[in-house]
Write a protein that holds these residues in place. Structure first.
Motif, mmCIF file in Angstrom:
data_model
loop_
_atom_site.group_PDB
_atom_site.id
_atom_site.type_symbol
_atom_site.label_atom_id
_atom_site.label_comp_id
_atom_site.label_asym_id
_atom_site.label_seq_id
_atom_site.Cartn_x
_atom_site.Cartn_y
_atom_site.Cartn_z
ATOM 1 N N UNK A 82 7.691 7.363 -7.118
ATOM 2 C CA UNK A 82 8.180 6.040 -6.724
ATOM 3 C C UNK A 82 9.394 5.687 -7.557
ATOM 4 N N UNK A 83 10.552 5.528 -6.888
ATOM 5 C CA UNK A 83 11.796 5.257 -7.594
ATOM 6 C C UNK A 83 12.544 4.094 -6.930
ATOM 7 N N UNK A 84 13.383 3.407 -7.716
ATOM 8 C CA UNK A 84 14.184 2.278 -7.235
ATOM 9 C C UNK A 84 13.306 1.235 -6.535
ATOM 10 N N UNK A 85 12.365 0.687 -7.251
ATOM 11 C CA UNK A 85 11.477 -0.339 -6.698
ATOM 12 C C UNK A 85 12.057 -1.721 -7.013
ATOM 13 N N UNK A 86 12.163 -2.571 -5.994
ATOM 14 C CA UNK A 86 12.763 -3.892 -6.155
ATOM 15 C C UNK A 86 11.709 -4.984 -6.012
ATOM 16 N N UNK A 87 11.869 -6.047 -6.782
ATOM 17 C CA UNK A 87 10.989 -7.208 -6.668
ATOM 18 C C UNK A 87 11.831 -8.476 -6.728
ATOM 19 N N UNK A 88 11.436 -9.484 -5.954
ATOM 20 C CA UNK A 88 12.055 -10.810 -6.049
ATOM 21 C C UNK A 88 10.938 -11.840 -6.150
#
Length: 212
Positions: A82-88
């Protein structure tokens, strides 16, 4: 609405920690007026290499005009799938609706990872960082690991980076960590309201100002 990334918060913390720093320095950074350096461009290229790396050994990799030579590293490098995981996440801060944005380099079931291309392996440089605190807080995670890659740039080969050593260092969530993150976020929001009000947008679809 204001959009704030972990990188923004860490840059603001570092700016505050240096009493001789100029006001325009952080304002230009937040407004994306700071020109990218070669080190920044190399760091972005290095992240691309690790993001796209498949199982097996990294050797000599090229991207965006840079060459990264991993052949001298003897230690194993862990790169989760799992790479480049984004959260807002949104929260009201000092009367302003703030969208916090985080993008991590990699993560697995227990750990968040961030890759750093650096001239020296000094864990103390990261102890006070808000970056790992933000990500542990926002992802509700327990462990954050910096993958530090020590580099050497031969003068005779511009754009070539010899990766000399690999060192992982880890930090862990602690009580009141959220409070520490929010304390700096509140200061940054007040700073933006006073010095960079153009970053306060009415439209939630407005362009983000975070740097990742």
């Amino acid at each position: 609405m204001i959009r704030i990334s972990a990188t923004n918060l860490e840059a603001f913390r570092r700016w505050k920690a240096h009493p001789d720093a100029e006001l325009d320095e952080i304002i230009n950074y937040l407004l994306k007026k700071t020109p990218p350096t070669e080190a920044m461009a190399a760091g972005s290229a290095f992240h691309k290499v690790l993001e796209k790396a498949s199982l097996g050994e990294l050797n000599i990799e090229q991207t965006d005009g840079f060459t990264f030579d991993f052949s001298k590293i003897e230690s194993e490098i862990a790169l989760p799938e799992t790479r480049k995981r984004k959260i807002t996440r949104q929260q009201m801060v000092n009367g302003e609706r703030v969208t916090f944005v985080g993008i991590v380099d990699a993560m697995d079931a227990t750990t968040i990872y961030d890759h750093k291309l650096t001239g020296s392996l000094d864990p103390e440089n990261y102890t006070d960082s808000l970056q790992w605190r933000c990500y542990l807080d926002w992802f509700s995670a327990r462990k954050f690991t910096y993958n530090l890659f020590s580099k050497y740039q031969p003068a005779a080969n511009p754009g070539t980076y010899l990766i000399k050593q690999f060192m992982p260092i880890s930090f862990y969530a602690y009580p009141n960590m959220h409070r520490d993150v929010m304390a700096v976020a509140e200061e940054l929001v007040e700073f933006i309201k006073e010095y960079v009000p153009e970053l306060i947008k009415d439209d939630v679809s407005s362009t983000s100002f975070e740097l990742n």
